[in-house]
Scaffold this active site. Structure first.
Site, short mmCIF file in Angstrom:
data_model
loop_
_atom_site.label_atom_id
_atom_site.label_comp_id
_atom_site.label_asym_id
_atom_site.label_seq_id
_atom_site.Cartn_x
_atom_site.Cartn_y
_atom_site.Cartn_z
N SER A 126 124.43 -35.05 -65.11
CA SER A 126 124.97 -33.80 -64.60
C SER A 126 125.48 -34.01 -63.18
O SER A 126 124.98 -34.87 -62.45
CB SER A 126 123.86 -32.74 -64.60
OG SER A 126 124.19 -31.67 -63.74
N GLU A 142 124.20 -35.63 -71.12
CA GLU A 142 123.74 -35.74 -69.74
C GLU A 142 122.22 -35.84 -69.69
O GLU A 142 121.52 -35.33 -70.57
CB GLU A 142 124.20 -34.52 -68.93
CG GLU A 142 125.70 -34.47 -68.76
CD GLU A 142 126.17 -33.26 -67.98
OE1 GLU A 142 127.35 -33.25 -67.58
OE2 GLU A 142 125.37 -32.33 -67.77
N ASP A 199 126.61 -26.40 -70.28
CA ASP A 199 125.82 -27.62 -70.25
C ASP A 199 124.37 -27.36 -69.87
O ASP A 199 123.46 -28.04 -70.34
CB ASP A 199 126.43 -28.62 -69.26
CG ASP A 199 127.62 -29.36 -69.85
OD1 ASP A 199 128.12 -28.92 -70.90
OD2 ASP A 199 128.05 -30.36 -69.26
N CYS A 252 133.69 -24.38 -65.74
CA CYS A 252 132.62 -25.21 -66.30
C CYS A 252 133.10 -26.58 -66.76
O CYS A 252 134.29 -26.89 -66.80
CB CYS A 252 131.85 -24.47 -67.38
SG CYS A 252 131.01 -23.01 -66.69
#
Length: 550
Positions: free
Chosen positions: A467, A442, A81, A122
């Site tokens: 996030s 995000e 990400d 993750c």
């Protein structure tokens, strides 16, 4: 041991062709009678949290073989990400969760594995693995890869969020580009998931609390030898689960999910855990609603002041006793549930030792009296929105301000970096939801820029996500989203927005008649879509339902 699922692949004269293929892999006559265990490994060389997973998977293989199973490893994709953040790539992150779940299901069902070990780290990888585990419902153990060690500069612990916020400081003239380069080079020292209680590490903690990984797994740093040992033990454990026929749906229940929410509230975890726990519950057929998060949040105080809101990294949590120590602190609030380790949650909590009272505080001296997440409802978000209240200064728990509306993150980011946002504004970023983006990206670049500029009274609201590294008054997952005609679609610049974390409300202060007039002339934003995003946009549910695909 009862008959094995894998017998349909390898037993009887009619399976001679199947066995012939297995023999070409080196499977022996003796092994043909043993449980076949799949290893779903997310190893790759693009995600820092995954670069060491091959070593962990090797230890899992050893454990399976030592316990009397036959390991078969296959690959699983993983998106970083942080690398995908702030550009078109972020739209692909959440859809990857469904791809991961689907790909594991395909491999498990096609090859008739008797058990499964998922090795991953993750943000979307571990949730996708858990979704696959409860969907296929064969004995499964999850090995989470562990957090990266903290970076260091001038005696200060660093994480990735320091670098994101540094971008805002440079734009504000409060940091030089050379200083940002120095920060960039020393914030992330090696393998592992990002150092704070961001989504990856929060989900590792949820996995352990639910009972789907071995005791202590979540907080062990990626580079610690204890992670190798627990990987080997996980391989051994899954064979035992196969022999006892203990499946994920025996472990992932309403009670174990509520335990996970309790720990989430105590830690002040990522807002994304709401999305992922809802999705896991859906796959498991377990009832769970956003109201459950608020109910539990009122019962459980926030006791761990973790990054990004506080000073403590995952390494600090590990040294303080990890998730078992948090469970010990919450012992009287927990439901007793089984775990893949064969030890009950009560036993784990009872046996744990709290090594640092500052990191894992007493219930009588918490960081905050209520849990670290809150679900807000109101005329702007009838089906709910999520905020990490643990990361919001108390002065901003109640705020009313004028809307600054942006149809997408890029336009909002331009306005933030060019100082068009004023203190007191409520920044609305819409058309970034599950269908509208699509993929519900995000907004870490935008939130970090606001922090880097030093804004104190700006609220950010989106139908997209944040996030786990986000801090400040940032509200996401607004449901229904703009793309399906949710109220956020009808907000105009200057409309007053009222947010109250005390009463858990979020309201658009515009009369119903005016909103109906706006709605009558509204048309959804049409975006040219192809490939996976086109398919995803057609089938994804709203965020309050976990953004699962129908």
């Amino acid at each position: 041991m009862t008959d094995l699922r894998s017998d349909s692949v390898k037993k009887g004269y009619e399976r001679a062709p199947n066995r012939s293929l297995l023999r070409s892999l080196g499977v022996t006559d003796r092994e043909m009678a043993l449980p076949f265990i799949g290893i779903a490994n997310a190893y790759n060389t693009i995600v820092p949290g995954h670069t060491h997973l091959r070593q962990l998977s090797d230890k899992v293989r050893e454990g399976i073989a030592a316990a009397g199973g036959v390991p078969f490893e296959f690959g699983v994709i993983g998106i970083c990400d942080g690398i995908a953040m702030g550009h078109e790539g972020m739209r692909y992150s959440l859809p990857s969760r469904e791809n991961i779940a689907d790909s594991i299901e395909l491999m498990v069902q096609a090859h008739r594995f008797d058990g499964l070990v998922c090795v991953g780290t993750c943000d979307k990888i571990v949730p996708g693995m858990l979704m696959a585990a409860v969907r296929t419902n064969i004995p499964t153990v999850v090995v989470t890869g562990g957090a990266m060690l903290s970076g260091m500069r001038e005696g200060k612990d660093l994480s990735l969020i320091d670098v994101f916020e540094g971008v805002g400081k440079v734009a504000a003239g409060n940091m030089s580009e050379d200083s940002l380069k120095d920060l960039e080079c020393c914030a992330m020292p090696g393998c592992g998931s990002c150092q704070g209680l961001y989504t990856a590490n929060t989900m590792a903690c949820m996995t352990e609390t639910m009972g789907m990984s071995l005791t202590g797994c979540a907080a062990i740093p990626a580079v610690d030898a204890a992670k190798l040992r627990i990987a080997r033990e996980s391989g051994e454990a899954v064979v035992s689960l196969v022999k006892k026929n203990v499946t994920p749906r025996d472990i992932v229940t309403n009670k174990s999910l509520e335990n996970a929410i309790r720990v989430d509230m105590a830690l002040g975890g990522s807002t994304n855990t709401v999305l992922h726990l809802m999705a896991i519950a859906t796959e498991a057929g377990v009832p769970l609603s956003l109201a459950d998060f608020n109910r539990i949040g009122e019962e459980i105080p926030h006791i761990c002041h973790m990054l990004p809101a506080g000073p403590h990294s995952m390494q600090s949590l590990y040294r303080a006793g990890g998730i078992p120590a948090v469970l010990k602190r919450l012992e009287k609030h927990l439901d007793d549930c089984p775990t893949v380790s064969g030890i009950s949650i009560y036993r784990i909590a009872h046996d744990a030792v709290i090594q640092n009272e500052e990191v894992i505080r007493s219930l009588k001296a918490p960081v905050g009296p209520a849990g670290g997440l809150r679900i807000l409802f109101g005329s702007l978000a009838p089906d709910g929105a999520v905020i990490k209240s643990a990361a919001v200064p108390k002065a901003m728990w109640k705020h009313t301000g004028p809307a600054r509306v942006f149809d997408g993150e890029e336009m909002a980011m331009d306005a933030i970096l060019s100082r068009q946002i004023k203190e007191g504004d409520v920044v609305i970023i819409r058309n970034e939801g599950p269908r509208g983006a699509p993929g519900m990206p995000e907004m870490l670049s935008a939130t970090s820029a606001l922090m880097g500029f030093g804004y104190r009274t700006v609220v950010l609201i989106t139908d997209g996500r944040f996030s786990g590294g986000t801090r400040g008054p940032c509200i996401g997952h607004v449901s229904p989203e703009a793309a399906v005609g949710g109220p956020i679609a009808f907000v105009l610049d200057g409309d007053k927005i009222a947010v109250d974390l005390f009463t858990k409300t979020i309201d658009l202060l515009v009369d119903t008649e005016t909103l109906e007039t706006r709605k009558a002339s509204w048309k959804p934003v049409a975006k040219p879509l192809t490939g996976i995003l086109a398919r995803y946009a057609k089938s994804v549910e709203q965020a309050n339902l976990g953004a699962v695909q129908r």
